[in-house]
Design a protein around this motif. Structure first.
Motif, PDB file in Angstrom:
ATOM      1  N   GLY A  83       0.810  -1.176   0.137  1.00 32.18           N
ATOM      2  CA  GLY A  83       0.074   0.040  -0.039  1.00 32.18           C
ATOM      3  C   GLY A  83       1.092   1.225  -0.064  1.00 32.18           C
ATOM      4  O   GLY A  83       2.048   1.335  -0.278  1.00 32.18           O
ATOM      5  N   SER A  84       0.279   2.389   0.295  1.00 33.95           N
ATOM      6  CA  SER A  84       1.023   3.529   0.513  1.00 33.95           C
ATOM      7  C   SER A  84       0.260   4.523   1.275  1.00 33.95           C
ATOM      8  O   SER A  84      -1.050   4.571   1.296  1.00 33.95           O
ATOM      9  CB  SER A  84       0.872   4.373  -0.948  1.00 33.95           C
ATOM     10  OG  SER A  84      -0.568   4.783  -1.404  1.00 33.95           O
ATOM     11  N   SER A  85       0.839   5.318   1.911  1.00 35.32           N
ATOM     12  CA  SER A  85       0.360   6.299   2.995  1.00 35.32           C
ATOM     13  C   SER A  85      -0.978   6.007   3.705  1.00 35.32           C
ATOM     14  O   SER A  85      -0.811   4.912   4.664  1.00 35.32           O
ATOM     15  CB  SER A  85       0.097   7.597   2.370  1.00 35.32           C
ATOM     16  OG  SER A  85       1.129   8.150   1.517  1.00 35.32           O
ATOM     17  N   ALA A 135       9.660   1.408   4.708  1.00 36.83           N
ATOM     18  CA  ALA A 135       8.464   2.128   4.293  1.00 36.83           C
ATOM     19  C   ALA A 135       8.715   2.932   3.080  1.00 36.83           C
ATOM     20  O   ALA A 135       9.516   3.833   3.100  1.00 36.83           O
ATOM     21  CB  ALA A 135       8.165   3.010   5.303  1.00 36.83           C
ATOM     22  N   PHE A 136       8.024   2.489   2.018  1.00 34.91           N
ATOM     23  CA  PHE A 136       8.030   3.275   0.830  1.00 34.91           C
ATOM     24  C   PHE A 136       7.182   4.618   0.945  1.00 34.91           C
ATOM     25  O   PHE A 136       8.094   5.794   1.095  1.00 34.91           O
ATOM     26  CB  PHE A 136       7.627   2.532  -0.498  1.00 34.91           C
ATOM     27  CG  PHE A 136       7.151   3.213  -1.571  1.00 34.91           C
ATOM     28  CD1 PHE A 136       8.217   3.890  -2.187  1.00 34.91           C
ATOM     29  CD2 PHE A 136       5.960   3.270  -2.290  1.00 34.91           C
ATOM     30  CE1 PHE A 136       7.928   4.636  -3.613  1.00 34.91           C
ATOM     31  CE2 PHE A 136       5.719   3.969  -3.251  1.00 34.91           C
ATOM     32  CZ  PHE A 136       6.592   4.672  -3.955  1.00 34.91           C
ATOM     33  N   LEU A 137       5.932   4.438   0.983  1.00 33.57           N
ATOM     34  CA  LEU A 137       4.995   5.658   1.647  1.00 33.57           C
ATOM     35  C   LEU A 137       4.573   5.464   3.143  1.00 33.57           C
ATOM     36  O   LEU A 137       3.347   4.404   2.892  1.00 33.57           O
ATOM     37  CB  LEU A 137       4.277   6.125   0.510  1.00 33.57           C
ATOM     38  CG  LEU A 137       4.595   6.664  -0.785  1.00 33.57           C
ATOM     39  CD1 LEU A 137       3.744   6.943  -1.680  1.00 33.57           C
ATOM     40  CD2 LEU A 137       5.544   7.826  -0.590  1.00 33.57           C
ATOM     41  N   GLY A 138       5.347   5.589   4.016  1.00 24.38           N
ATOM     42  CA  GLY A 138       4.593   4.915   5.318  1.00 24.38           C
ATOM     43  C   GLY A 138       3.656   5.734   5.611  1.00 24.38           C
ATOM     44  O   GLY A 138       3.457   6.955   5.441  1.00 24.38           O
ATOM     45  N   GLY A 139       2.675   5.177   6.781  1.00 22.21           N
ATOM     46  CA  GLY A 139       1.739   5.970   7.524  1.00 22.21           C
ATOM     47  C   GLY A 139       1.227   5.364   8.774  1.00 22.21           C
ATOM     48  O   GLY A 139       2.350   4.966   9.435  1.00 22.21           O
ATOM     49  N   PRO A 140       0.264   4.941   8.914  1.00 25.82           N
ATOM     50  CA  PRO A 140      -0.158   4.579  10.582  1.00 25.82           C
ATOM     51  C   PRO A 140       0.406   3.188  10.869  1.00 25.82           C
ATOM     52  O   PRO A 140       0.584   2.908  11.902  1.00 25.82           O
ATOM     53  CB  PRO A 140      -1.952   4.287  10.170  1.00 25.82           C
ATOM     54  CG  PRO A 140      -2.272   5.269   8.818  1.00 25.82           C
ATOM     55  CD  PRO A 140      -1.020   5.449   8.215  1.00 25.82           C
ATOM     56  N   GLU A 141       0.708   2.542   9.802  1.00 29.43           N
ATOM     57  CA  GLU A 141       1.426   1.073  10.070  1.00 29.43           C
ATOM     58  C   GLU A 141       2.675   1.273  10.878  1.00 29.43           C
ATOM     59  O   GLU A 141       3.094   0.676  11.772  1.00 29.43           O
ATOM     60  CB  GLU A 141       1.568   0.122   8.970  1.00 29.43           C
ATOM     61  CG  GLU A 141       2.461   0.293   7.924  1.00 29.43           C
ATOM     62  CD  GLU A 141       2.562   1.739   7.244  1.00 29.43           C
ATOM     63  OE1 GLU A 141       1.928   2.528   7.420  1.00 29.43           O
ATOM     64  OE2 GLU A 141       3.540   1.481   6.084  1.00 29.43           O
ATOM     65  N   TYR A 171      12.881   4.802   5.048  1.00 32.07           N
ATOM     66  CA  TYR A 171      11.717   5.367   4.543  1.00 32.07           C
ATOM     67  C   TYR A 171      12.166   6.488   3.482  1.00 32.07           C
ATOM     68  O   TYR A 171      12.996   7.009   3.667  1.00 32.07           O
ATOM     69  CB  TYR A 171      10.899   6.096   5.493  1.00 32.07           C
ATOM     70  CG  TYR A 171      11.675   7.280   6.381  1.00 32.07           C
ATOM     71  CD1 TYR A 171      12.719   6.920   7.338  1.00 32.07           C
ATOM     72  CD2 TYR A 171      11.630   8.596   6.034  1.00 32.07           C
ATOM     73  CE1 TYR A 171      13.464   7.688   7.900  1.00 32.07           C
ATOM     74  CE2 TYR A 171      12.367   9.575   6.613  1.00 32.07           C
ATOM     75  CZ  TYR A 171      13.343   9.211   7.480  1.00 32.07           C
ATOM     76  OH  TYR A 171      14.114  10.278   8.076  1.00 32.07           O
ATOM     77  N   ALA A 172      11.074   6.466   2.676  1.00 35.04           N
ATOM     78  CA  ALA A 172      10.958   7.819   1.817  1.00 35.04           C
ATOM     79  C   ALA A 172      10.037   8.732   2.345  1.00 35.04           C
ATOM     80  O   ALA A 172      10.177  10.119   2.002  1.00 35.04           O
ATOM     81  CB  ALA A 172      10.784   7.399   0.346  1.00 35.04           C
ATOM     82  N   TYR A 173       9.115   8.290   3.149  1.00 39.03           N
ATOM     83  CA  TYR A 173       8.042   9.032   3.465  1.00 39.03           C
ATOM     84  C   TYR A 173       7.185   8.474   4.577  1.00 39.03           C
ATOM     85  O   TYR A 173       7.211   7.286   4.451  1.00 39.03           O
ATOM     86  CB  TYR A 173       6.955   9.434   2.612  1.00 39.03           C
ATOM     87  CG  TYR A 173       5.733  10.114   3.031  1.00 39.03           C
ATOM     88  CD1 TYR A 173       5.488  11.525   3.066  1.00 39.03           C
ATOM     89  CD2 TYR A 173       4.575   9.444   3.380  1.00 39.03           C
ATOM     90  CE1 TYR A 173       4.316  12.196   3.621  1.00 39.03           C
ATOM     91  CE2 TYR A 173       3.332   9.944   3.661  1.00 39.03           C
ATOM     92  CZ  TYR A 173       3.367  11.247   3.721  1.00 39.03           C
ATOM     93  OH  TYR A 173       1.853  11.913   4.421  1.00 39.03           O
ATOM     94  N   VAL A 174       6.969   9.201   5.760  1.00 42.54           N
ATOM     95  CA  VAL A 174       6.202   8.604   6.820  1.00 42.54           C
ATOM     96  C   VAL A 174       5.368   9.903   7.109  1.00 42.54           C
ATOM     97  O   VAL A 174       5.622  10.746   7.663  1.00 42.54           O
ATOM     98  CB  VAL A 174       6.792   8.036   8.088  1.00 42.54           C
ATOM     99  CG1 VAL A 174       5.809   7.428   9.050  1.00 42.54           C
ATOM    100  CG2 VAL A 174       7.687   7.084   7.678  1.00 42.54           C
ATOM    101  N   GLY A 175       3.838   9.588   7.005  1.00 40.76           N
ATOM    102  CA  GLY A 175       2.910  10.731   7.231  1.00 40.76           C
ATOM    103  C   GLY A 175       1.451  10.220   7.223  1.00 40.76           C
ATOM    104  O   GLY A 175       1.431   8.941   6.616  1.00 40.76           O
ATOM    105  N   PHE A 176       0.672  11.014   7.507  1.00 44.00           N
ATOM    106  CA  PHE A 176      -0.800  10.686   7.102  1.00 44.00           C
ATOM    107  C   PHE A 176      -1.536  11.497   6.007  1.00 44.00           C
ATOM    108  O   PHE A 176      -2.593  11.676   5.831  1.00 44.00           O
ATOM    109  CB  PHE A 176      -1.742  10.828   8.449  1.00 44.00           C
ATOM    110  CG  PHE A 176      -1.248   9.970   9.753  1.00 44.00           C
ATOM    111  CD1 PHE A 176      -0.284   8.900   9.583  1.00 44.00           C
ATOM    112  CD2 PHE A 176      -2.076   9.848  10.808  1.00 44.00           C
ATOM    113  CE1 PHE A 176      -0.132   8.006  10.445  1.00 44.00           C
ATOM    114  CE2 PHE A 176      -1.900   8.987  11.983  1.00 44.00           C
ATOM    115  CZ  PHE A 176      -0.591   8.191  11.735  1.00 44.00           C
TER     116      PHE A 176
END
Lengths: 298, 273
Positions: free
Chosen positions: A28-30, A54-60, A75-80
């Motif tokens: 998934g993504s974000s 995390a490619f596009l990390g989020g709540p996980e 990570y390349a990104y972690v956000g919501f």
């Protein structure tokens, strides 16, 4: 008739495949198709010292950080996304309580591609002229042997276990994704072990009808778990959108790290023994129809 | 100012006019960037394809916060895989408007950390696609809805997207323009400096100096940014029926109220599908 053998397992057995110190990655993504039920099960398990890619990390990523399972995040990104920052990621970065390794979107993909092809690295220009090369020693500049240009060697990134959530899957391991596949096929190819979780299992006949969207191939998949609403509070098209309201509850609770275990983790994660208990804590699956097209009319 | 228009319309219209014929695909990262791409496609560069963050090209796209794939997969004209998008990035003929947290004199951009990266005072979201875009894309365009010394800085705290400083080795992907609520600016790669290409109606060189963290050249004959045409303004409003673009221009309580209203409208729309 599809006679392929079944890879069905339960969520706790799937999560038990993750060992202390393992590198895991989620599909998934974000806020899209994150394997949140699997991540909550992982949060309840005894496993520790994980590296999370995390490619596009989020709540996980944020939840695993909240329960202290993580030693390192690549990570390349972690956000919501529209729902704001990832509160525990931000806190962990600012408190320097985890090892952080920053990548770009393409370098992370190139690392997975290198692993999938059993290569030590893949070349790219990404990272040149940026501070990524200063803070991420895994990315190594080199002089191209063909021409004399400086390129960057992106090392193979090989996850031990991948968790991917899809709306529907066949017990043999085919995963059906009618929306954005993101990098899930590559993730499945790069990881040593891949677990698919799905909102619903497909019969042989249903798989034949959905074959055009069966983008995850069963020979990359080691286990299949049926878990309704398994991506909640992230989206799982065409079943449900992301639950910004629940993510808001998560973020409000995260403002106070002292009360977060009692205000969020116990009711929704640590004290909810399985997905049924999680759905009950949300007020029952019937309250989630607001996340589906047609809403109450369904 | 002779006609009535909102800042968001002026900025989106200006963004739409920047896409050159070399750009075949516009990637949409925000409500404003999606609207700019759609306006450009309708009025200026009919060949332009529009890609969303959900790997769909073209179709009936409109900005929203929470509808995700339900909005973009309703009437898609094509479906792409992530590899298709990276092929496009590497081949070059793509452009993106994005809004970094910091941009500096050399054109470097930061979305990763405020303060030292190793000990961030504020940890942000991570470099994302900036390191890839700034060595590849035909159009790297930045925009900021609040031109301030906090965002327009002498030197970014962390270089996610490369500008024209000594670190630039690759001929592709340098940032083309910076659009703010004060004006349109361009970098001179030779002198590694920023200059005003146009100032918005009523904006003075003094305001630019006050609101910038380094000297920005504003020539005496700097033109005024052309206001949005009636056609552009009407199109922007019709392409954004929910008003998602407004969120990028609001702060504090006004932003919270608009966010709540946006969520309510989106829930209604989803329920009607």
């Amino acid at each position: 008739m599809n006679t392929a053998h079944s890879k069905l397992m339960n969520l706790d057995a799937a999560v038990a495949l993750v060992k202390d110190g393992d590198t895991i990655i989620c599909g998934g993504s974000s806020l899209v198709r994150k394997p949140m039920a699997a991540v909550r099960a992982l949060a309840r398990s005894a496993v520790r010292d994980l590296t999370v890619v995390a490619f596009l990390g989020g709540p996980e990523v944020d939840l695993l950080l909240a329960v202290g399972k993580v030693r390192k995040v690549s990570y390349a990104y972690v956000g919501f996304e529209a729902a704001g920052m990832a509160p525990h990621f931000r806190r962990a970065r600012e408190a320097r309580s985890i090892e952080a390794q920053e990548w770009s979107e393409y370098t992370l993909i190139a690392g997975l591609e290198a692993a999938a092809r059993r290569l030590p690295f893949l070349p790219t220009r990404s990272g040149l002229g940026t501070d990524l090369l200063r803070v991420n020693p895994a990315l190594v500049p080199f002089t191209s042997p063909i021409g004399a240009e400086t390129l960057v060697a992106v090392p193979a990134l090989k996850p031990d276990v991948a968790f991917i959530h899809v709306p529907t899957a066949h017990p043999s391991g085919y995963g059906v994704v009618p929306g954005d596949l993101v990098a899930d096929d590559l993730i499945a190819k790069s990881a040593a072990c891949t677990i698919l979780t799905c909102d619903r299992l497909l019969s042989d006949e249903e798989l034949e009808q959905a074959a055009g969207d069966a983008l995850l191939q069963r020979w990359w998949v080691d286990g299949v778990v049926e878990v309704p609403w398994g991506a909640h509070p992230t989206a799982c098209f065409p079943c449900y959108t992301a639950d910004l309201e629940h993510l808001g509850i998560y973020q409000s609770a995260a403002r106070d790290p002292q009360s977060f275990p009692q205000s969020y983790l116990v009711p929704y994660v640590l004290g909810a023994a399985d997905q049924a208990a999680y759905l009950a804590a949300l007020g029952g699956a019937e309250t989630l129809t607001r996340l589906q097209p047609g809403g109450e009319r369904r | 100012m002779t006609t009535e228009f909102a800042l968001d319309e002026l900025m989106i219209a200006t963004m739409a006019r920047q896409f050159g014929p070399e750009v075949r695909v516009a990637a949409a990262a925000t409500a404003c960037s999606l609207l700019a791409a759609l306006v450009a496609q309708r009025l200026y560069q009919p060949h332009l394809a529009v890609a969303t963050s959900f790997n769909v090209l073209d179709g009936q796209l409109f900005p929203n916060l929470s509808l995700g794939e339900f909005a973009v997969y309703r009437r898609p004209q094509a479906r792409t895989r992530i590899g298709d998008l990276f092929d496009l990035v590497h081949a070059g003929p793509a452009a993106i408007w994005m809004n970094p947290v910091q941009v500096d004199q050399a054109g470097n951009a930061n979305i990763s950390a405020i303060g030292p990266w190793e000990r961030p005072r504020v940890a942000l979201i991570g470099a994302r696609g900036l390191p890839d875009n700034t060595v590849n894309l035909a159009g790297v365009y930045y925009y900021l809805t609040d031109h301030s010394p906090k965002s327009i800085v002498a030197q970014v705290d962390f270089i996610c997207g490369g500008g024209y400083g000594p670190g630039r080795q690759v001929p592709y992907g340098g940032p083309k323009v910076l659009l703010t609520n004060l004006g349109l600016f361009t970098w001179d790669p030779k002198t590694v400096s920023l200059r005003a290409a146009s100032l918005h109606s009523g904006v003075t060189p003094e305001q630019v100096a006050e609101r910038s963290g380094f000297p920005v050249a504003v020539a005496a004959d700097t033109p005024m940014t052309p206001p949005p045409t009636v056609e552009e303004s009407d199109l922007i409003r019709s392409l954004d029926p929910l008003g998602a673009r407004k969120l990028e221009f609001l702060k504090g309580e006004a932003a919270a109220a608009h966010l709540a209203e946006l969520k309510r409208r989106e829930a209604e729309l989803l329920a009607s599908w």
